[in-house]
Design a protein around this motif. Sequence first.
Motif, PDB file in Angstrom:
ATOM      1  N   ALA A 306      87.199 -32.349  -9.382  1.00 46.73           N
ATOM      2  CA  ALA A 306      87.655 -31.476 -10.476  1.00 46.73           C
ATOM      3  C   ALA A 306      86.448 -30.920 -11.228  1.00 46.73           C
ATOM      4  CB  ALA A 306      88.573 -32.249 -11.413  1.00 46.73           C
ATOM      5  N   GLU A 307      85.480 -31.800 -11.480  1.00 47.44           N
ATOM      6  CA  GLU A 307      84.268 -31.382 -12.211  1.00 47.44           C
ATOM      7  C   GLU A 307      83.542 -30.263 -11.452  1.00 47.44           C
ATOM      8  OE1 GLU A 307      81.423 -34.531 -12.508  1.00 47.44           O
ATOM      9  OE2 GLU A 307      79.986 -33.293 -13.615  1.00 47.44           O
ATOM     10  N   ARG A 308      83.393 -30.472 -10.150  1.00 45.46           N
ATOM     11  CA  ARG A 308      82.714 -29.476  -9.322  1.00 45.46           C
ATOM     12  C   ARG A 308      83.499 -28.159  -9.308  1.00 45.46           C
ATOM     13  NH1 ARG A 308      81.248 -33.315  -4.611  1.00 45.46           N
ATOM     14  NH2 ARG A 308      80.078 -34.571  -6.088  1.00 45.46           N
ATOM     15  N   TRP A 309      84.794 -28.274  -9.171  1.00 46.05           N
ATOM     16  CA  TRP A 309      85.641 -27.077  -9.080  1.00 46.05           C
ATOM     17  C   TRP A 309      85.579 -26.277 -10.387  1.00 46.05           C
ATOM     18  CZ3 TRP A 309      90.091 -25.334 -11.593  1.00 46.05           C
ATOM     19  CH2 TRP A 309      90.745 -24.258 -10.971  1.00 46.05           C
ATOM     20  N   LEU A 310      85.647 -26.985 -11.537  1.00 46.16           N
ATOM     21  CA  LEU A 310      85.582 -26.303 -12.835  1.00 46.16           C
ATOM     22  C   LEU A 310      84.243 -25.589 -13.008  1.00 46.16           C
ATOM     23  CD1 LEU A 310      87.218 -29.146 -14.972  1.00 46.16           C
ATOM     24  CD2 LEU A 310      88.131 -26.823 -14.746  1.00 46.16           C
ATOM     25  N   ALA A 311      83.174 -26.266 -12.557  1.00 44.02           N
ATOM     26  CA  ALA A 311      81.839 -25.661 -12.693  1.00 44.02           C
ATOM     27  C   ALA A 311      81.740 -24.409 -11.820  1.00 44.02           C
ATOM     28  CB  ALA A 311      80.773 -26.686 -12.314  1.00 44.02           C
ATOM     29  N   GLU A 312      82.235 -24.525 -10.587  1.00 48.36           N
ATOM     30  CA  GLU A 312      82.195 -23.384  -9.660  1.00 48.36           C
ATOM     31  C   GLU A 312      82.935 -22.173 -10.222  1.00 48.36           C
ATOM     32  OE1 GLU A 312      82.319 -25.921  -5.638  1.00 48.36           O
ATOM     33  OE2 GLU A 312      83.855 -24.346  -5.780  1.00 48.36           O
TER      34      GLU A 312
END
Length: 317
Positions: A306-312
């Motif tokens: 989720a963290e990676r997806w939000l950052a992307e």
Amino acid sequence: MNDVKNVVIVGSGPAGHTAAIYAARANLKPFMFEGYMLGGSAGGQLTTTTDVENYPGFPEGVEGPELMQLFRKQSERFGTEMVQEDVVEIDLNKSPFSIKSENREIKAHSVIISTGATAKRMGIPNEEKMWNNGMSACAVCDGALPMFRNQPLMVIGGGDTAVEEASYLTKFGSMVYMVHRRDALRASKIMQERAFKNPKLEIIWDSVLDDAIGEEYVTGAKITNIKTKETRELEVAGIFYAIGHTPNTGIFNGQLDLDNSGYIRIKPGTQETSIEGVFAAGDVHDHKYRQAITAAGTGCAAALEAERWLAEKGLVE
Ligand code: NDP
């Protein structure tokens, strides 16, 4: 959009809290619907078990409810906002997602679903009284307890779980009866062979459990052969249900891709569901392992994804 949360976590078992700890430590300010009654209780299945002896870090074992309180404290310490409310409606069809309880509506860029599963019960007359006093729906969790050592034990069911749990229990019990309502097992061939070969495992065919016998603890089981109608009582110190689980996915039906049994389908090697930004963790997608530690592991993975997806997507508030 200040009123949109980065991540909303639905469910407060080991998966949900591990996701919360990771998301909070990543400064995502997670919001958690802990649940109240829909999945049985806030905190999930661990709150209905007694000693947990297979969660690493507790060499002397830990009570299920105490372990849940520790998870909760750790989520709180890093700033997870929590409400003890059931989600009654969720809209995952448009972004930001909307998650509603009776008291509030929360909008979120991403959602982690960790609503777990509920072990099926039969509802026999003495079930409530004997639950955790010799009756359990998890042999792997409870089977090694001293009360079951060198005692005859009983497993109900004929699927892979029943065979697995019955085989596991033969390590502790003097013998294990597996009571199945038909004359053929549902379990896979390899598991069936394992059951047939085990000298400490006796399969009682075409039979159903009528009731548990005992005052304080289980001392026996009453069973009936449904073909001959013969009823008999067997001395056993434990009765373990292995008649399947029901995933707590009712509110996601029609929105997320679920398998035939209602479990959330995830993309292999990820915690991603069929909707971008929605992740699943724990027993709600895993019918195979169903352990607190595996649920915690997938909760961690879901939060990292989720963290990676939000950052992307540049969505972090
Ligand atoms: P299943 O649904 O496969 O089996 C449930 C068993 O319980 C069936 O034999 C069923 O009988 C019986 N049953 C259901 N309701 C009742 C009732 N009210 N009274 C008496 N008996 C009842 O569940 P499992 O948990 O065994 O397995 C779930 C999934 O997880 C499966 O896909 C399984 O293959 C998988 N799994 C895989 C494992 C592995 O690969 N190592 C280990 C454990 C599970 P009936 O057969 O008559 O319907």
